[in-house]
Structures are given as C-alpha cells and as structure tokens.
Design an enzyme around this catalytic site. Structure first.
Site, PDB file in Angstrom:
ATOM      1  N   CYS A 119      24.207  11.281  33.654  1.00  0.00           N
ATOM      2  CA  CYS A 119      25.240  11.241  34.849  1.00  0.00           C
ATOM      3  C   CYS A 119      25.263  10.046  35.466  1.00  0.00           C
ATOM      4  O   CYS A 119      24.597   9.258  35.271  1.00  0.00           O
ATOM      5  CB  CYS A 119      24.550  12.521  35.628  1.00  0.00           C
ATOM      6  SG  CYS A 119      23.067  12.339  36.590  1.00  0.00           S
ATOM      7  N   CYS A 120      26.459   9.928  36.109  1.00  0.00           N
ATOM      8  CA  CYS A 120      26.612   8.665  36.931  1.00  0.00           C
ATOM      9  C   CYS A 120      27.020   7.240  35.922  1.00  0.00           C
ATOM     10  O   CYS A 120      27.667   7.707  35.050  1.00  0.00           O
ATOM     11  CB  CYS A 120      25.506   8.341  37.972  1.00  0.00           C
ATOM     12  SG  CYS A 120      25.884   7.317  39.312  1.00  0.00           S
ATOM     13  N   ILE A 121      26.285   6.418  36.092  1.00  0.00           N
ATOM     14  CA  ILE A 121      26.375   5.173  35.194  1.00  0.00           C
ATOM     15  C   ILE A 121      25.739   5.363  34.019  1.00  0.00           C
ATOM     16  O   ILE A 121      25.990   4.717  32.955  1.00  0.00           O
ATOM     17  CB  ILE A 121      25.826   3.959  35.775  1.00  0.00           C
ATOM     18  CG1 ILE A 121      26.311   2.758  34.974  1.00  0.00           C
ATOM     19  CG2 ILE A 121      24.378   3.977  36.240  1.00  0.00           C
ATOM     20  CD1 ILE A 121      27.736   2.637  34.999  1.00  0.00           C
TER      21      ILE A 121
END
Length: 274
Positions: free
Chosen positions: A182-184
């Site tokens: 998730c995210c980066i």
C-alpha cells in the site's frame, strides 16, 4: 539524573510488590532480558493464513507509516490471520525530525530496531523470512519503503531494491503466494516483478488531493501497469497475485485510508486461501 532516580525508584519498587498481571512480563527482572531481535512476533496461533508483515522503520518520513501498519494488523486480526513481523537489519537512509520535516544531523537509526517499536519488540530480521513458511506477505507504506527498502526516493525508476526485499518478493511470486502493498510500497513490486499491475491511486494531483500522483508515471517507466483506483479500493492483479491500495498517497480522512487497506487485506487473505 540523581534527582530523577530518587523520584522514580520508590515508585518502581512499589510497583514490583504487586502481583503481576496475567500474561504480563515485568520490565524489571532478576534474570537476563530476552533480545527483541531474537523474538518472533506471532498473533495467537489461528487457523487462518500465515502472513509476513514487512516493515521499513517507524515514522512516515523515514520509515513505516504507523497508521497503515496498524490498519493492516487490525484487518489481519479480523481476518483470522497469524502474523509474523519482519524488517531488514540495515541503517536508515537518514533520520527525519517529524516535528520539522527536516533531517536530523549526526543521527543514525537501524531499520530493524525502529520497526520493533511497531512490533512491540517481537520482530525478526528479514533475512530469515522464507516464503515456504508463510501464505502471504504484506508491505505497508511510508517513505521507508522508498528510502530503506529501496532507493526509489532518490533514484526513481533507476532505483535499487534491498537484496532481501527483492528476494522475498520474487520467492512469494514464484510460489504463487499473494503479496499486498500500500501507499508508495507498490513501487517495490513494479521494480522487481516485470509487467505487474499496481495502483498508487490517481494519475493527476486534482488540486492537491493526490500529491504524489507523479509516482504513477515512474511505475509505468519501470515497466509495470498502473491502474487508477480510489483510496477505498484495492487493485487485484490476478495473474501475479499482487494486491495494492493507495492509502496515504491520497489526502483524505483517516477512515478512508483504513477502509482501503481493509479491502487490500481482505483480497490478500482470499487469495491465500485458494
């Protein structure tokens, strides 16, 4: 310091006179304390999938995003998973003073040691993680994924990925076991797994709602396919068994981040049971 010890010592001594709470191991002990690095974090043995959670430090700007890690753990618990937490035993790229958003001069920290804060001390060196012992792996975001697990924050599409992170991703992929990011963190899969499909959200900033939208172009430059998704959604690459969600790539309310991570974890657990 003498004054502090004089104040604290009687209270600690008094506390030690009480019977210990069930399941609580006092911090003060006559015997040697076990090394946190030697300990294994495991949720109580459960019939569900065994999931490896890979951290990158402690703190959004130089390590793991704590809200994301916590959300992953909550949803894994709800899903009946047995969890073991890992992190690489390497120095952080740098240390960020989170009150200023600036690097702290002449300070160094270790990724495994810092990640142990989130794991409540029960953490294992990533070098010991083997796909054969787990049904799935999940990588929360935070800048640590781009600074400590890889050099993406500095080198972009020309980045290098930590040796053990690359090994783990390839081993789980080869074994046909699901990977959640998730995210980066999806940039790790984009770099290591050719042609993988991932999402980091939208591809335009949209007035600041998606401040890291440019990451989508870097993912494409790595040879991966970027799929536009909302913050509460997860993208499932069925062929590669890779599940991703934007999380804090979006500026939004915390509960939306939590819901998106929940969607990602749910899909990872579904794939792990197949």
């Amino acid at each position: 310091m003498a004054a502090v010890r004089a104040l604290v010592a009687p209270r600690m001594a008094a506390a030690c006179t009480f019977a210990p709470l069930p399941g609580f191991r006092p911090l003060l002990s006559s015997g040697p304390a076990p090394s946190p690095r030697a300990a294994f974090y495991r949720s109580a043995p459960r019939p569900g999938p065994r999931v490896a959670l890979v951290l990158s430090g402690c703190g959004v700007y130089d390590g793991t995003e704590l809200h994301e890690a916590s959300a992953v753990l909550v949803h894994l618990s709800r899903g009946g998973a047995e969890v073991q937490i890992f992190a690489p035993d390497v120095p952080q790229m740098h240390v960020i003073d989170h009150t200023k958003g600036q690097p702290s001069e002449n300070e160094t920290r270790n990724v495994l040691t810092e990640s142990a804060r989130i794991a409540r001390g029960k953490i294992t060196d990533l070098a010991q993680l083997r796909a054969a012992n787990h049904d799935a792996a999940i990588f929360p975001g935070g800048f640590g994924a781009a600074k400590n697990l890889s050099t993406f924050a500095v080198d972009g599409k020309d980045c290098k990925v930590n040796r053990d992170v690359e090994r783990v991703l390839k081993d789980f992929h080869k074994a046909g076991k699901p990977i959640g990011l998730c995210c980066i963190a999806p940039v790790l899969a984009a770099k290591v797994l050719p042609g993988v499909e991932v999402t980091v959200g939208h591809e335009q900033e949209e007035g600041g709602k998606w401040p890291y939208a440019g990451t989508a172009e870097a993912i494409k430059a790595l040879g991966a396919k970027h799929c536009v998704k909302g913050v509460t959604e997860a993208h499932v690459d069925q062929k590669n068994k890779v599940v991703t969600t934007p999380a804090f790539m979006c500026e939004t309310a915390l509960h939306h981040i939590h819901d998106g991570i929940g969607a990602m974890v749910t899909k990872v657990l579904e794939l792990a049971k197949k």
